[in-house]
Design a protein around this motif. Structure first.
Motif, PDB file in Angstrom:
ATOM      1  N   GLY A 185      46.400  30.781  35.953  1.00 39.80           N
ATOM      2  CA  GLY A 185      46.901  31.888  36.185  1.00 39.80           C
ATOM      3  C   GLY A 185      47.388  31.689  37.222  1.00 39.80           C
ATOM      4  O   GLY A 185      48.197  32.892  37.518  1.00 39.80           O
ATOM      5  N   ALA A 186      47.808  31.195  38.048  1.00 42.27           N
ATOM      6  CA  ALA A 186      48.248  30.489  39.234  1.00 42.27           C
ATOM      7  C   ALA A 186      50.397  30.952  38.943  1.00 42.27           C
ATOM      8  O   ALA A 186      50.725  31.992  39.240  1.00 42.27           O
ATOM      9  CB  ALA A 186      48.683  29.434  39.702  1.00 42.27           C
ATOM     10  N   THR A 187      50.432  30.349  37.399  1.00 42.46           N
ATOM     11  CA  THR A 187      51.541  30.266  36.587  1.00 42.46           C
ATOM     12  C   THR A 187      51.587  32.008  36.073  1.00 42.46           C
ATOM     13  O   THR A 187      52.889  32.360  36.443  1.00 42.46           O
ATOM     14  CB  THR A 187      51.563  29.714  35.361  1.00 42.46           C
ATOM     15  OG1 THR A 187      51.364  28.085  35.958  1.00 42.46           O
ATOM     16  CG2 THR A 187      53.127  29.577  34.850  1.00 42.46           C
ATOM     17  N   LEU A 188      50.706  32.158  35.654  1.00 44.98           N
ATOM     18  CA  LEU A 188      51.097  34.092  35.152  1.00 44.98           C
ATOM     19  C   LEU A 188      50.949  34.464  36.345  1.00 44.98           C
ATOM     20  O   LEU A 188      51.061  36.079  35.720  1.00 44.98           O
ATOM     21  CB  LEU A 188      49.413  34.078  33.997  1.00 44.98           C
ATOM     22  CG  LEU A 188      50.213  32.654  32.455  1.00 44.98           C
ATOM     23  CD1 LEU A 188      48.126  32.961  32.263  1.00 44.98           C
ATOM     24  CD2 LEU A 188      50.672  33.674  32.152  1.00 44.98           C
ATOM     25  N   GLY A 189      50.566  34.833  36.616  1.00 40.13           N
ATOM     26  CA  GLY A 189      50.235  35.586  38.235  1.00 40.13           C
ATOM     27  C   GLY A 189      49.465  36.036  38.722  1.00 40.13           C
ATOM     28  O   GLY A 189      48.650  37.691  38.744  1.00 40.13           O
ATOM     29  N   VAL A 190      47.945  35.802  37.782  1.00 40.39           N
ATOM     30  CA  VAL A 190      47.095  36.455  37.532  1.00 40.39           C
ATOM     31  C   VAL A 190      45.280  35.697  37.944  1.00 40.39           C
ATOM     32  O   VAL A 190      46.042  34.367  38.298  1.00 40.39           O
ATOM     33  CB  VAL A 190      46.747  36.910  36.238  1.00 40.39           C
ATOM     34  CG1 VAL A 190      47.309  38.243  35.872  1.00 40.39           C
ATOM     35  CG2 VAL A 190      46.620  35.639  35.273  1.00 40.39           C
ATOM     36  N   ASP A 191      44.148  36.669  38.619  1.00 41.90           N
ATOM     37  CA  ASP A 191      43.309  35.319  38.861  1.00 41.90           C
ATOM     38  C   ASP A 191      42.088  35.828  39.037  1.00 41.90           C
ATOM     39  O   ASP A 191      41.667  37.402  38.066  1.00 41.90           O
ATOM     40  CB  ASP A 191      43.524  34.897  40.325  1.00 41.90           C
ATOM     41  CG  ASP A 191      43.354  36.483  41.331  1.00 41.90           C
ATOM     42  OD1 ASP A 191      42.791  37.368  40.930  1.00 41.90           O
ATOM     43  OD2 ASP A 191      43.849  36.189  42.808  1.00 41.90           O
ATOM     44  N   LEU A 192      40.576  35.573  39.293  1.00 42.91           N
ATOM     45  CA  LEU A 192      40.009  36.447  38.609  1.00 42.91           C
ATOM     46  C   LEU A 192      39.697  37.781  39.241  1.00 42.91           C
ATOM     47  O   LEU A 192      38.797  38.888  39.116  1.00 42.91           O
ATOM     48  CB  LEU A 192      38.154  35.917  39.196  1.00 42.91           C
ATOM     49  CG  LEU A 192      37.932  34.126  38.421  1.00 42.91           C
ATOM     50  CD1 LEU A 192      37.081  33.775  39.664  1.00 42.91           C
ATOM     51  CD2 LEU A 192      38.160  33.870  37.580  1.00 42.91           C
ATOM     52  N   SER A 193      40.619  38.068  40.149  1.00 40.06           N
ATOM     53  CA  SER A 193      39.759  39.879  40.827  1.00 40.06           C
ATOM     54  C   SER A 193      41.052  40.405  39.737  1.00 40.06           C
ATOM     55  O   SER A 193      41.440  42.043  40.667  1.00 40.06           O
ATOM     56  CB  SER A 193      40.831  40.245  42.222  1.00 40.06           C
ATOM     57  OG  SER A 193      41.910  39.150  42.924  1.00 40.06           O
ATOM     58  N   SER A 194      42.068  40.055  38.671  1.00 38.11           N
ATOM     59  CA  SER A 194      43.173  40.978  38.777  1.00 38.11           C
ATOM     60  C   SER A 194      43.087  41.763  37.058  1.00 38.11           C
ATOM     61  O   SER A 194      41.446  41.671  36.919  1.00 38.11           O
ATOM     62  CB  SER A 194      44.386  39.978  37.829  1.00 38.11           C
ATOM     63  OG  SER A 194      45.275  39.195  38.884  1.00 38.11           O
TER      64      SER A 194
END
Length: 350
Positions: free
Chosen positions: A309-318
């Motif tokens: 997720g960090a590499t892709l710029g996303v997380d559980l709230s995305s």
């Protein structure tokens, strides 16, 4: 009469050699120019598992990063599992966790373990081998702190921990303690390894033990191939795969139990009893889940908000619009692994 002077024979080898050299040179230039560019790779983006549910009769689910994190069921996971179960889909869990109580853990998180035909962990496939002394009688042990686990590995399988000079192998279960030579009281000496778990920094004693293991040509048995895991706050913690990675860097030989080996999937697939073409594996690790699915001959659904997720710029709230196809292309190319489907979260519908 004019004398007929012999003409030199055509140098076909030189002609073709020059042509081949030109083609190789031109190809090298094209490759160098193209090398840094991001190329599109083939995968399907989906908003929810519902979009592909008709394509499969069974789903093998990763635990951490798909169903749960360390403390809770992930948003949408309970609904998605229930939706698949209610539609007659056969389900299994395949996890690189060493725990033998995944069913109990899932129940405590609100996920009904009876929905799953099989719950297979790296612990469930490796512990019988350790009990049979497959790798020898005694070992040096990288493990967890007592408060981190419900069952003590030494007691559960009567594991004998000793010093590196007497050990038959090195066992990597965790990354917070190194148990090595017994003390005068006959108990194993504990070396704190929190620096490995939190920062991938190895204490001097841990490095000494690993280097000596390499010198003695000892096998390191890794019970969890995962290098890192995602925590509830989004941070990453290092797992026993990190110890195995360091040992390999030092020149040691490692035996891994768990994904991406096909064997752990095969245990689950025997219980599912469904053709491989009708099975999909859902996971958040390209190296362990997506590559593991490919090794096992089944399709994969990559959950992008997990470990990458960090590499892709996303997380559980995305939201789905936050996930860039260009970023996915770049990640898949750099890791040289491409899933069949990509979803932001493990949920039933978008």
């Amino acid at each position: 009469l004019t004398a007929m002077l012999p003409l030199p024979a055509p140098n076909f080898l030189g002609f073709w050699g020059a042509g081949l050299a030109f083609l190789i040179g031109a190809g090298t230039v094209v490759w160098l120019l193209y090398r840094g560019r991001t190329r599109n790779v083939t995968f399907r983006r989906i908003r929810g598992i519902e979009e592909v549910s008709a394509d499969y009769d069974a789903f093998i689910l990763d635990a951490y990063g798909v169903l749960r994190d360390a403390d809770r069921a992930l948003p949408g996971a309970l609904d998605c599992v229930s939706s698949l179960h209610s539609r007659g889909k056969k389900l299994a869990v395949v996890s690189n966790s060493t725990s033998l109580d995944q069913a109990e853990q899932l129940r405590n998180l609100g996920i009904d373990p009876s929905y799953f035909r099989a719950i297979v962990t790296s612990g469930s496939v490796s512990f019988p081998l350790l009990k049979r002394r497959e790798f020898g009688e005694q070992c040096v042990l990288f493990t967890w702190r007592p408060e981190d686990v419900k069952k003590d590995l030494e007691q559960d399988i009567a594991l004998k921990v000793t010093g590196i000079e007497e050990a038959d192998y090195i066992l990597a279960q965790g990354t917070r303690l190194l148990k090595t030579a017994p003390s005068a009281e006959g108990r194993a000496t504990d070396v704190a390894c929190d620096s490995i778990h939190f920062r991938y920094e190895f204490p001097e004693e841990a490095i000494r033990v690993l280097k000596r293991g390499v010198e003695r040509r000892l096998l390191l048995v890794c019970l969890n191939p995962d290098v890192v895991s995602v925590q509830p706050d989004g941070s990453l913690k290092y797992q026993s795969g990190a110890v195995a990675k360091k040992y390999e860097e030092l020149g040691g030989k490692v035996k891994y139990y768990g994904k991406p080996n096909a064997s752990i999937f095969e245990v689950a697939m025997r219980e599912l009893d469904v053709p491989k073409s009708r099975i999909a594996h859902v996971g958040d690790s390209l190296h362990h889940d997506v590559q593991g699915a490919a090794n096992a001959g089944v399709d994969s659904i990559f959950i992008s908000s997990g470990i990458h997720g960090a590499t892709l710029g996303v997380d559980l709230s995305s939201r789905d619009e936050h996930l860039s196809t260009e970023a996915l292309n770049a990640l898949f190319q750099s890791e040289e692994v491409v899933p069949d489907h990509v979803a932001l979260h493990f949920r039933w519908s978008g």
